[in-house]
Write a protein that holds these residues in place. Sequence first.
Motif, PDB file in Angstrom:
ATOM      1  N   PRO A 179       0.839  -1.218   0.000  1.00 18.21           N
ATOM      2  CA  PRO A 179       0.000   0.000   0.000  1.00 18.21           C
ATOM      3  C   PRO A 179       0.868   1.260   0.000  1.00 18.21           C
ATOM      4  O   PRO A 179       1.923   1.304   0.623  1.00 18.21           O
ATOM      5  N   ALA A 180       0.433   2.238  -0.736  1.00 20.74           N
ATOM      6  CA  ALA A 180       1.150   3.526  -0.750  1.00 20.74           C
ATOM      7  C   ALA A 180       0.950   4.229   0.586  1.00 20.74           C
ATOM      8  O   ALA A 180      -0.007   3.951   1.319  1.00 20.74           O
ATOM      9  N   LEU A 181       1.864   5.144   0.869  1.00 24.48           N
ATOM     10  CA  LEU A 181       1.771   5.915   2.115  1.00 24.48           C
ATOM     11  C   LEU A 181       0.421   6.604   2.232  1.00 24.48           C
ATOM     12  O   LEU A 181      -0.194   6.638   3.298  1.00 24.48           O
ATOM     13  N   THR A 182      -0.052   7.098   1.109  1.00 20.27           N
ATOM     14  CA  THR A 182      -1.320   7.832   1.130  1.00 20.27           C
ATOM     15  C   THR A 182      -2.528   6.946   1.363  1.00 20.27           C
ATOM     16  O   THR A 182      -3.637   7.430   1.603  1.00 20.27           O
ATOM     17  N   ASP A 183      -2.310   5.602   1.229  1.00 26.38           N
ATOM     18  CA  ASP A 183      -3.425   4.676   1.468  1.00 26.38           C
ATOM     19  C   ASP A 183      -3.626   4.366   2.949  1.00 26.38           C
ATOM     20  O   ASP A 183      -4.636   3.758   3.332  1.00 26.38           O
ATOM     21  N   LEU A 184      -2.651   4.760   3.775  1.00 25.65           N
ATOM     22  CA  LEU A 184      -2.739   4.461   5.210  1.00 25.65           C
ATOM     23  C   LEU A 184      -3.844   5.289   5.854  1.00 25.65           C
ATOM     24  O   LEU A 184      -4.144   6.408   5.411  1.00 25.65           O
ATOM     25  N   PRO A 185      -4.433   4.760   6.930  1.00 23.49           N
ATOM     26  CA  PRO A 185      -5.461   5.531   7.642  1.00 23.49           C
ATOM     27  C   PRO A 185      -4.894   6.853   8.170  1.00 23.49           C
ATOM     28  O   PRO A 185      -3.705   6.958   8.472  1.00 23.49           O
ATOM     29  N   THR A 186      -5.757   7.831   8.291  1.00 23.13           N
ATOM     30  CA  THR A 186      -5.335   9.172   8.736  1.00 23.13           C
ATOM     31  C   THR A 186      -4.633   9.125  10.093  1.00 23.13           C
ATOM     32  O   THR A 186      -3.597   9.761  10.297  1.00 23.13           O
ATOM     33  N   GLU A 187      -5.167   8.356  11.034  1.00 21.66           N
ATOM     34  CA  GLU A 187      -4.575   8.280  12.380  1.00 21.66           C
ATOM     35  C   GLU A 187      -3.153   7.745  12.322  1.00 21.66           C
ATOM     36  O   GLU A 187      -2.268   8.222  13.046  1.00 21.66           O
ATOM     37  N   LEU A 188      -2.917   6.755  11.466  1.00 21.19           N
ATOM     38  CA  LEU A 188      -1.574   6.189  11.340  1.00 21.19           C
ATOM     39  C   LEU A 188      -0.622   7.184  10.677  1.00 21.19           C
ATOM     40  O   LEU A 188       0.529   7.337  11.084  1.00 21.19           O
ATOM     41  N   LEU A 189      -1.121   7.887   9.663  1.00 15.33           N
ATOM     42  CA  LEU A 189      -0.301   8.915   9.019  1.00 15.33           C
ATOM     43  C   LEU A 189       0.089  10.002  10.025  1.00 15.33           C
ATOM     44  O   LEU A 189       1.228  10.461  10.052  1.00 15.33           O
ATOM     45  N   GLU A 190      -0.878  10.421  10.814  1.00 15.85           N
ATOM     46  CA  GLU A 190      -0.596  11.451  11.823  1.00 15.85           C
ATOM     47  C   GLU A 190       0.458  10.955  12.808  1.00 15.85           C
ATOM     48  O   GLU A 190       1.363  11.702  13.200  1.00 15.85           O
ATOM     49  N   HIS A 191       0.324   9.673  13.192  1.00 16.80           N
ATOM     50  CA  HIS A 191       1.290   9.088  14.127  1.00 16.80           C
ATOM     51  C   HIS A 191       2.704   9.098  13.528  1.00 16.80           C
ATOM     52  O   HIS A 191       3.676   9.448  14.201  1.00 16.80           O
ATOM     53  N   ILE A 192       2.817   8.750  12.259  1.00 17.43           N
ATOM     54  CA  ILE A 192       4.117   8.728  11.589  1.00 17.43           C
ATOM     55  C   ILE A 192       4.697  10.139  11.494  1.00 17.43           C
ATOM     56  O   ILE A 192       5.873  10.373  11.769  1.00 17.43           O
ATOM     57  N   LEU A 193       3.840  11.090  11.103  1.00 18.59           N
ATOM     58  CA  LEU A 193       4.303  12.467  10.904  1.00 18.59           C
ATOM     59  C   LEU A 193       4.584  13.200  12.221  1.00 18.59           C
ATOM     60  O   LEU A 193       5.094  14.325  12.201  1.00 18.59           O
TER      61      LEU A 193
END
Length: 621
Positions: A14-28
């Motif tokens: 899965p592309a980075l942009t496919d990750l759930p918003t909460e997980l993206l926020e956690h990474i960022l």
Amino acid sequence: MHCTSYAPPTALPPALTDLPTELLEHILCFPVLKHVDICNVSCCCKRLHDVCHGRGKVWGHQYKLRWPRLQRFYRQNECCDWLREYRTRHRVGIQIRRTVESISKRFFTEVVNSFAEIESLGMPEHFCEDELLFILNSDKRKSLTLKYYAKKILYFLRQQNILKSLKTFLEQPADQQSALEGAVLVDQYCNPLADVTLSSISAQLDEIAEKVKKMLRIKNSSHPSLRVAQGELSKPDFELQRQVVCALNSVLYEQLQYKGNEFDYYNPLNSYIHQVLLRHTGIPISLSVLYMTLARKLGVQLEPVNFPNHFLLRWCQKPIGSEDIYDFVYIDAFGKGKQLTAKECEYLIGHQVTADYYSAISTTEVLLRMVGNLLNIGKRGEGNEKSYQLLRDSLDLYLTINPDNVQYLLLQARLYFHLGIWPEKVLDILQHIQALDPSQHGAVGYLVQHTLEHIQHKKHPVTPEVKKRSAPEHLEVRYSVGLIMKHKRSGYNCVIYGWDPKCTMSQEWITTMRVHQLSNGANQPFYNVLVQDGTCRYAAQENLEPHSAPLEIGHPEVGRYFSEFADTHYAANEELQTRYPEDMNETLGTVQELYHRLIPGSGNQEQVPATDQNNHQAMSM
């Protein structure tokens, strides 16, 4: 014909942009990512731009990570445009730093006291203060000049806010004014860089009150003070009040060891409430404010008494309303809570007084007495930076409370004139004095004339003298600015911030200081030095020698002249280098030659050669 096996296509990760918003926020929100990284990520695509929106978790995390001290200004889980806050705080930081950096160039030759330009920038106050604190808390030995002016600006801004709070406090009805709150405001104004708050002081008094209640519980488990939070006991039962006072004395003076500071009475720390609580010692008025506040928390109403030379409290022993001085017991908080009769109070000071001196006074009068004590300490001072600052602060406070006191208005005008600061404000003060008391026209006229001359002189500043060591008249100057020295006779440690090829002081000073007793008299180089004890002195070359173990000089003016402490010496800032352009190289050469000999393994560990000794009295200020 060969058969080839067919492999079905594997699923792409899965592309980075496919990750759930909460997980993206956690990474960022990983600590390694800075604001520049977040800006770059948000520019990649609409999906990541939406994740990094201004009110979201990512920018909130960046803001809190970079400026943790500012979190107290926001409610928990508050919805806020963090990107906007981040940008504003970032711009404020740049502007504040530029302003602080410019001050040294403009004010190096004079005392800087007003920072109205900071106020006029119209920036959020808490952002300004946070940037100033950031500067002050950076590398201890570097950016000394930047820190010097950042500290002065922070001092000024906090004092302006405290004066506003004091004025608001004084506008309250007299019966709503708390002596403790007033004392805290005085403390804060004189110590604006200390962490002093009414809530923290009150919390410490609550702890003491709880100790008193614990003792009361042992002696009388049904005592009403154990049930009331604060306020007067429901009935004027003097026996119950006596139990409170006895328990208070026991806790305060026996258990906690509070006492009057008889041995260092004129130390200003005795007047600051936070220092009294920290050191368990004070003077009559500061201890009385604590005692009276604690008694009130426990239901006993005591009143302040402006007794001459020794502040007291009074405790009515008859129904409320009596003004007969013999209907009161007088409490000496300085004397471990000793209870006195009216006659015994006179024995305390050694002479008789009229009945007026036994009257209760208002909170405003308590503050005037407290500030008056500080003012007198400032006047008794040694004429150094510290005593002048105390005198200025206490005059500001006194004249905020009592703005029409001609005596102190005149003292303030003379002080500003003496220090060469705020000439325009001096003229305003003198005009106010003339309106209040025309009989002061002689003193006012003299100061007006000389202040106008000072203003005119400021319009045509003199170009500072540049001193080059290579000049023929400077060949005897042995030491240079930035060197850390020791005075051979007085033993003090200091750093050189200026020099003259010959003594330039007046003949009166030369005679008073017995310069003629020196082997070379006044006809030798003299050095301006900042001394470890906070004084500035003028020392003869023959009385100084390089320090064998260079150390930092804890003088408040170090940052005015030096940008860095470099272990063996101080590095002059740009302004000082302009006046002594050849000294920096000389200092570097001197320390390299002197301290190389002391480095283990250098092959030669002989001691630094001392300058010529003499048997004469050291002459320095």
